[in-house]
Design a protein around this motif. Structure first.
Motif, PDB file in Angstrom:
ATOM      1  N   ALA A  78       0.885  -1.203  -0.070  1.00  0.00           N
ATOM      2  CA  ALA A  78       0.183  -0.078  -0.141  1.00  0.00           C
ATOM      3  C   ALA A  78       0.944   1.405   0.050  1.00  0.00           C
ATOM      4  O   ALA A  78       0.718   2.366  -0.496  1.00  0.00           O
ATOM      5  CB  ALA A  78      -0.993   0.055   1.277  1.00  0.00           C
ATOM      6  N   GLN A  79       1.837   0.965   0.792  1.00  0.00           N
ATOM      7  CA  GLN A  79       2.821   2.449   0.670  1.00  0.00           C
ATOM      8  C   GLN A  79       3.647   2.666  -0.582  1.00  0.00           C
ATOM      9  O   GLN A  79       3.701   3.862  -0.876  1.00  0.00           O
ATOM     10  CB  GLN A  79       3.959   2.342   1.904  1.00  0.00           C
ATOM     11  CG  GLN A  79       4.659   3.411   2.099  1.00  0.00           C
ATOM     12  CD  GLN A  79       4.347   4.338   2.662  1.00  0.00           C
ATOM     13  OE1 GLN A  79       3.198   4.460   3.416  1.00  0.00           O
ATOM     14  NE2 GLN A  79       4.706   5.645   2.479  1.00  0.00           N
TER      15      GLN A  79
ATOM     16  N   GLN B  68      -5.867   3.569   7.064  1.00  0.00           N
ATOM     17  CA  GLN B  68      -6.253   4.568   5.940  1.00  0.00           C
ATOM     18  C   GLN B  68      -7.587   5.754   6.323  1.00  0.00           C
ATOM     19  O   GLN B  68      -7.619   6.534   5.299  1.00  0.00           O
ATOM     20  CB  GLN B  68      -6.583   3.894   4.550  1.00  0.00           C
ATOM     21  CG  GLN B  68      -5.389   3.318   4.001  1.00  0.00           C
ATOM     22  CD  GLN B  68      -5.587   2.454   2.815  1.00  0.00           C
ATOM     23  OE1 GLN B  68      -6.787   1.871   2.738  1.00  0.00           O
ATOM     24  NE2 GLN B  68      -4.758   2.342   1.933  1.00  0.00           N
ATOM     25  N   THR B  69      -8.246   5.350   7.328  1.00  0.00           N
ATOM     26  CA  THR B  69      -9.344   6.209   7.866  1.00  0.00           C
ATOM     27  C   THR B  69      -8.577   7.335   8.742  1.00  0.00           C
ATOM     28  O   THR B  69      -9.394   8.282   9.083  1.00  0.00           O
ATOM     29  CB  THR B  69     -10.495   5.565   8.682  1.00  0.00           C
ATOM     30  OG1 THR B  69      -9.826   4.908   9.915  1.00  0.00           O
ATOM     31  CG2 THR B  69     -10.808   4.429   7.661  1.00  0.00           C
TER      32      THR B  69
ATOM     33  N   LYS C 139      -2.861  10.176   7.518  1.00  0.00           N
ATOM     34  CA  LYS C 139      -2.620   8.877   6.887  1.00  0.00           C
ATOM     35  C   LYS C 139      -1.236   8.424   6.166  1.00  0.00           C
ATOM     36  O   LYS C 139      -0.528   7.462   6.159  1.00  0.00           O
ATOM     37  CB  LYS C 139      -3.556   7.987   6.214  1.00  0.00           C
ATOM     38  CG  LYS C 139      -3.942   8.772   4.894  1.00  0.00           C
ATOM     39  CD  LYS C 139      -5.032   7.897   4.129  1.00  0.00           C
ATOM     40  CE  LYS C 139      -5.471   8.588   2.815  1.00  0.00           C
ATOM     41  NZ  LYS C 139      -6.659   7.988   2.259  1.00  0.00           N
ATOM     42  N   GLU C 140      -0.711   9.525   5.540  1.00  0.00           N
ATOM     43  CA  GLU C 140       0.250   9.367   4.979  1.00  0.00           C
ATOM     44  C   GLU C 140       1.533   9.347   5.629  1.00  0.00           C
ATOM     45  O   GLU C 140       2.798   8.727   5.351  1.00  0.00           O
ATOM     46  CB  GLU C 140       0.651  10.637   3.943  1.00  0.00           C
ATOM     47  CG  GLU C 140      -0.384  10.835   2.832  1.00  0.00           C
ATOM     48  CD  GLU C 140      -1.740  11.373   3.118  1.00  0.00           C
ATOM     49  OE1 GLU C 140      -1.566  11.735   4.490  1.00  0.00           O
ATOM     50  OE2 GLU C 140      -2.614  11.573   2.325  1.00  0.00           O
TER      51      GLU C 140
ATOM     52  N   LEU D 270       0.837   5.524   8.336  1.00  0.00           N
ATOM     53  CA  LEU D 270       1.373   4.425   7.575  1.00  0.00           C
ATOM     54  C   LEU D 270       2.577   3.935   7.832  1.00  0.00           C
ATOM     55  O   LEU D 270       3.018   2.806   8.049  1.00  0.00           O
ATOM     56  CB  LEU D 270       0.698   4.221   6.170  1.00  0.00           C
ATOM     57  CG  LEU D 270       0.794   2.961   5.558  1.00  0.00           C
ATOM     58  CD1 LEU D 270       0.253   1.809   6.264  1.00  0.00           C
ATOM     59  CD2 LEU D 270       0.437   2.995   3.909  1.00  0.00           C
TER      60      LEU D 270
END
Length: 551
Positions: free
Chosen positions: A219-220, A397-398, A402-403, A406
């Motif tokens: 995801a990253q 991600q909520t 979140k950037e 994570l």
């Protein structure tokens, strides 16, 4: 110079061979093996669930009695010994080794499972079910598991630092009851079973954690979840915990554990204040009260009439899992506890270990419940359809920022698992050392061999898809471990009654090992073994007391 000859190959070789042989059924027929082991698990938890529960609550009350009895003042070490590690570092190493990445997985999702399948016949999704779902993880990760961890730690530490033992093994802690039998076949069997238990448990943790790491990194960085990607993630983890175990307790494991606790604290505080703060505080307060109000009920609940299997699938499974990890934690906690009293170890271990776990479930678990209750994210649906890694990612991600959250969470996950594996590799190396006092470390060669072997086990489990079978196999080790825990507890009490007189003054005097003079202990709350006690004359006592305030 590395002393490779200090490796006890009579333990090392059989353990390695058994580990390699145990993987063959998974490679040849992983599905059939999983069916057999699942059947064994059902039989064990169904027939002996009551024993697991009694072992857990019995350990808790045994630790409570030991801490507040006169034996609680016994110091694991010489009268002049001070704790080898600060309280913060000691708690950090204790928590990181005992919990690891498991809580990163389960803190978000365990309450969700209980919302879908609540205990006590509650209606799924009801208000009462949600409250119990928020509380029940506090029970599964609270005072009873941490008390279980300390049952083997105290007799092992007593052997190392009071009786000045020269090996760091579980069998040695049984000597008080079994005598010289631990030098023969019985002792070898105990130690080999301990090695298999540690390797199976930690290898399974590696195999289960790699998919989470792969999902988070994918995801990253936009990478695809492939077997090659999993091998890269495992290689990164191996490099991290190999460096840590190579540097040793103070140069690697302590540093990594401290970093781990700092990262966890930052993320917990962030979610607490960036999320629904009042709701999280209200829910955690309610959970604590609900747990206290039902402490005895949930610790003895087997559900014999309704037979919902909730205790067997969750509480009994957890208790067996903690017991299976007891050997590793007992050996590790004993090694880092020189200079601490029995009471200090018990109270700090149980209270801080439990408080740490409760914080994760109160904040992260409460946040997941909030998302579901407010219909912000259908987390229970994601959990049912996509599994734990996808659910954890969706929850992250909520979050605000979140950037940034994570990558910090990814780093925490890597460090959390590494702090468990490096501790395990260190202890496996210690078990397989011919001689090792509480003041020495295993050779680096020995430590690195076990680090790489644990990585190999993780690769094998990932490649054959036998994670479930391996995980359950580890739990099955818990049943024969229960009588070993009882033997160690009885050994500790027998040693204490032998080494310390029944009538003991509240203020103890001991002979200085250098000058030979009678001196007052630095910590007057500690006890001194009978063979080190001296009777001081009134004149001598007056001189000592007078000199204690600098005159």
């Amino acid at each position: 110079m590395i002393r490779s000859q200090n490796i006890d190959f009579s333990l090392f070789i059989p353990a390695v061979l058994l580990i390699l042989l145990a993987s063959l059924p998974l490679i040849i027929a992983p599905e059939a093996g999983a069916v057999v082991v699942n059947a064994l698990l059902g039989w064990f938890t169904g027939k002996f669930g009551w024993l697991y529960l009694l072992s857990g609550i019995g350990s808790f009350f045994f630790m409570l009695w030991l801490a507040y009895s006169r034996f609680g003042r016994i110091k694991l070490g010489a009268p002049e010994d001070q704790p080898e590690f600060s309280n913060v570092s000691w708690v950090a190493m204790l928590f990181s080794a005992g919990i690891g990445i498991s809580i990163v997985n389960w803190a978000f999702v365990e309450p969700l499972y209980f919302m879908m399948t609540p205990p006590l016949g509650l209606e799924p999704g009801s208000t009462e079910a949600v409250e119990w779902a928020a509380m029940y993880p506090w029970h599964h990760w609270g005072v009873v598991p941490w008390a279980l961890y300390l049952v083997p730690a105290l007799p092992i530490g007593y052997v190392l630092y009071v009786r000045k033992g020269s090996v760091l093994r579980l069998s040695e802690a049984c000597r008080g009851l079994l005598g010289n039998k631990v030098d023969g076949l019985i002792g070898k069997i105990i130690d080999v079973v301990v090695i298999l238990s540690i390797v199976g448990g930690v290898g399974t943790s590696l195999g289960l954690s790699v998919p989470l790491g792969t999902q988070l990194l994918g995801a990253q960085f936009g990478l695809e979840d492939t077997f090659f990607m999993q091998m890269i993630v495992l290689a990164l983890w191996t490099a991290l915990f190999s460096w840590s175990v190579y540097k040793g307790l103070k140069g690697g494991i302590k540093i990594l554990s401290n970093v781990n606790i700092i990262l966890a604290f930052i993320l917990l505080i962030f979610v607490l204040f960036a999320g629904p703060t009042v709701f999280l505080l209200d829910l955690s307060t309610n959970s604590f009260g609900l747990m206290l109000d039902n402490f005895f009920h949930i610790n003895f609940w087997t559900d014999p009439i309704a037979a919902s299997n909730f205790p067997q699938d969750w509480t009994i499974f957890y208790w067996a899992w903690w017991i299976a990890y007891c050997p590793m934690m007992g050996l590790f906690v004993a090694r880092i506890s020189r200079g601490r009293t029995i009471k200090n170890i018990i109270l700090n271990g149980v209270l801080w270990g439990s408080a740490g776990c409760w914080s994760f479930f109160a904040i992260w678990g409460g946040y997941a419940i909030h998302l579901e209750q407010q219909e912000i994210l259908a987390v229970t649906q994601i959990l049912s359809e996509q599994g734990i890694p996808a659910t954890v990612l969706a929850i992250l991600q909520t979050m605000p920022m979140k950037e940034l959250v994570l990558p910090v969470f990814i780093l925490l996950s890597f460090v959390f698992l590494a702090t468990t594996v490096d501790s395990s590799a260190y202890i496996l190396a210690a078990i397989c050392s011919r001689t090792l006092t509480g003041y020495e470390e295993p050779t680096r060669t020995n430590r690195l061999m076990w680090a790489f072997l644990l990585a190999v086990v993780g690769v094998g489990l990932l490649s054959v898809g036998g994670l479930k079978a391996a995980q359950i196999s580890t739990v099955l080790v818990a049943l024969p471990m229960i009588p070993v825990l009882v033997i160690m507890a009885m050994s500790l009490i027998r040693w204490i009654r032998t080494d310390y007189p029944e009538q003991i003054a509240p203020r103890i005097f001991a002979r200085d090992p250098v000058t030979g003079n009678v001196v007052k202990q630095i910590e007057t709350s500690c006890l001194t073994p009978r063979n080190k006690q001296e009777t001081a004359s009134p004149t001598a006592i007056q001189q000592i007391v007078a000199g204690s305030d600098g005159r």
